[in-house]
Design a protein around this motif. Structure first.
Motif, short mmCIF file in Angstrom:
data_model
loop_
_atom_site.label_atom_id
_atom_site.label_comp_id
_atom_site.label_asym_id
_atom_site.label_seq_id
_atom_site.Cartn_x
_atom_site.Cartn_y
_atom_site.Cartn_z
N ALA A 363 66.61 41.62 62.24
CA ALA A 363 66.74 42.42 63.47
C ALA A 363 68.04 42.13 64.23
N TYR A 364 68.79 41.09 63.83
CA TYR A 364 69.97 40.70 64.61
C TYR A 364 71.15 40.39 63.68
N ASP A 365 72.36 40.45 64.26
CA ASP A 365 73.57 40.15 63.49
C ASP A 365 74.76 40.14 64.48
N PRO A 366 75.55 39.04 64.49
CA PRO A 366 75.40 37.75 63.80
C PRO A 366 74.41 36.84 64.55
N ILE A 367 73.96 35.81 63.82
CA ILE A 367 72.89 34.94 64.32
C ILE A 367 73.28 33.48 64.19
N VAL A 368 72.96 32.71 65.23
CA VAL A 368 72.87 31.25 65.09
C VAL A 368 71.37 30.96 65.02
N TRP A 369 70.96 30.45 63.90
CA TRP A 369 69.53 30.34 63.56
C TRP A 369 69.02 28.93 63.83
N ILE A 370 67.98 28.81 64.65
CA ILE A 370 67.28 27.54 64.84
C ILE A 370 66.00 27.59 64.01
N ALA A 371 65.87 26.66 63.06
CA ALA A 371 64.76 26.72 62.10
C ALA A 371 64.26 25.33 61.76
N GLY A 372 63.07 25.29 61.17
CA GLY A 372 62.50 24.03 60.68
C GLY A 372 61.16 23.71 61.30
N GLY A 373 60.49 22.74 60.71
CA GLY A 373 59.15 22.33 61.13
C GLY A 373 58.38 21.90 59.90
#
Length: 479
Positions: A363-373
């Motif tokens: 849904a977005y571009d460009p992205i800084v992605w926060i991920a993990g768990g």
């Protein structure tokens, strides 16, 4: 739950309820109120369980804690909480004794009309992702049509309250998980949708085939429409395999131009080529893409599925538009927190698996992605490969972040990655700060973890709240 006629078939019937909790306790109380002899069994024996047990025992319901594996003598029926796995010894003992096992959904289905009223039809929604949003959209559309309805099942009003309470409904919008469907053999919906299928809960179901089969149960006995995702052939396969009522139709939804018997999108307009007089030549405008909040691709798909179910129930096009305009998504589902220094910060903490994260990243571009768990056994290569071109950078948190880091190294080696090796309460604040450092004006910092939250947070809500708090703190510093 109001006065109702008591069915003599429950009088003196020995029923075992498996599991204390949000479904087990109401089920035990309802069955006890109908005259059944109820025993609740549960694996737990902590302070909370003992408190709940004491309350039920004061009402005349027997509770056995720490004894969830043993079938009480004389049991004629088991009603189980949906999360109890089919492989539990209790169910093996039940099978050996010829005792039926129902879930809370099956119980609610069987109790419809107990007070002599005509039961409300069910419009049912399942799928790996998007269930809650779609059901709430559907309820909003039904309300806009002037129908008395409620979002029930995994959300909103309890199903038992919906079928036994004093409120009279015209139709119910029902969210159903694969767990609930597994234990609901006689459920027959008016119409139903499977939104998508991706590997999830495989530890519970045992295999992808078993998971898909349980999802597919939602189509069994449908009378008007089986709604499937044209972009996900596995959902259409489930329709083909279903045993439905004569005249029930397969209705597809697509983000592209719809064919006959489909809903889709033409020139930023949601259109219906399924519930019109001449499907070959006609298309009915339902709503604008701008009426969908937020207008991300996967959310437009949710809106089309909700619209298909509503149209199957005879809802007019204007109600689809008005219902979508009135709908507001739940917190932590692609929720725009705020802009800071021309960078948008979006909370999709609810993206707890790779399939949901893929939809969010699209849904977005460009992205800084926060991920993990917690990865829950997932792999991340496909997700990263599909999303690599959109990534400005990535900030990784949580217990299984190394799995995502390794996928990024394989499929997006040019993307800068910050690996935060900390699980304290300040970790999310640090993640937001690192993301802000990587972002440029016009970018989106997106929390779409692709993982469960319980390694660091009580639940995905708390994770989302920590993200929003960190964004607001960042904004305050930069004012």
């Amino acid at each position: 739950m109001g006065s109702r006629q008591v069915s003599t078939s429950w009088q003196g019937k020995h029923v075992t309820v498996a599991g204390l909790g949000v479904s087990g306790i109401p089920a035990a109380r309802v069955l006890h109120g109908l005259g059944a002899i109820v025993t609740v069994v549960d694996d737990g024996d902590d302070e909370r369980s003992r408190t709940q047990a004491a309350q039920l025992e004061a009402e005349g319901i027997t509770v056995r804690l720490g004894d969830g594996a043993t079938l009480p003598e004389g049991t004629e029926l088991i009603v189980t909480a949906p999360g109890w796995q089919p492989g539990k010894p209790l169910f093996a003992a039940a099978a050996e004794a010829g005792v039926e096992v129902w879930g809370d959904v099956e119980l609610a289905w069987r109790l419809r009309g107990l007070d002599g009223r005509e039961p409300a039809p069910w419009l049912a929604v399942t799928g790996t992702n998007g269930k809650t949003t779609t059901v709430r959209m559907l309820a909003s559309i039904l309300e806009a049509a002037g129908l008395r309805t409620a979002a029930v099942g995994n959300i909103g009003v309890s199903l038992l309250d919906a079928v036994l309470g004093e409120e009279k409904y015209d139709v119910l919008a029902v969210e159903l998980s694969s767990y609930q469907l597994h234990w609901a053999p006689s459920l027959r919906a008016h119409s139903a949708a499977v939104l998508n299928l991706a590997p999830d809960h495989l530890d519970w179901h045992g295999s992808m085939a078993a998971y898909a089969a349980d999802k597919g149960r939602v189509y069994e006995g449908n009378t008007v429409a089986c709604v499937y995702n044209a972009a996900d052939p596995a959902t259409e396969d489930l329709v083909r395999e279903a045993d439905v009522e004569e005249g029930c139709r397969a209705i597809g939804f697509t983000l592209g131009t719809p064919g006959p018997s489909q809903l889709g999108v033409v020139d930023d307009i949601l259109v219906d080529r399924a519930f019109v007089e001449n499907r070959q030549k006609q298309a009915q405008e339902l709503a604008q893409i701008s009426d969908v909040n937020p207008p991300a691709p996967h959310n437009i798909a949710n809106a089309l599925a909700a619209a298909a179910l509503a149209r199957a129930f005879g809802v007019p096009p204007t109600a689809v538009r008005d219902g979508l305009r009135a709908f507001r998504p739940d917190a932590h589902r692609i929720e725009h927190v705020q802009d800071v220094a021309d960078v948008a910060y979006v909370d999709d903490s609810k993206a707890t698996n790779t399939h949901a994260a893929e939809a969010s990243l699209a849904a977005y571009d460009p992205i800084v992605w926060i991920a993990g768990g917690l990865a829950k056994g997932a792999t991340f290569d496909e997700l990263v490969a599909k999303s690599a071109k959109r990534l400005r950078g990535a900030v990784l948190i949580g217990a299984d972040r190394a799995l995502i880091r390794e996928a990024l190294a394989r499929h997006a080696p040019e993307v800068p990655v910050v690996d935060l090796d900390r699980t304290d309460t300040g970790a999310m604040s640090a993640a937001v700060r690192e993301a802000a450092r990587l972002a440029r004006p016009g970018d989106t910092v997106l929390l779409a973890p692709a993982c469960a939250s319980m390694d660091m947070f009580a639940n995905y809500n708390k994770r989302g709240e920590a993200f929003a708090d960190a964004v607001r703190a960042l904004a305050a510093e930069r004012d």
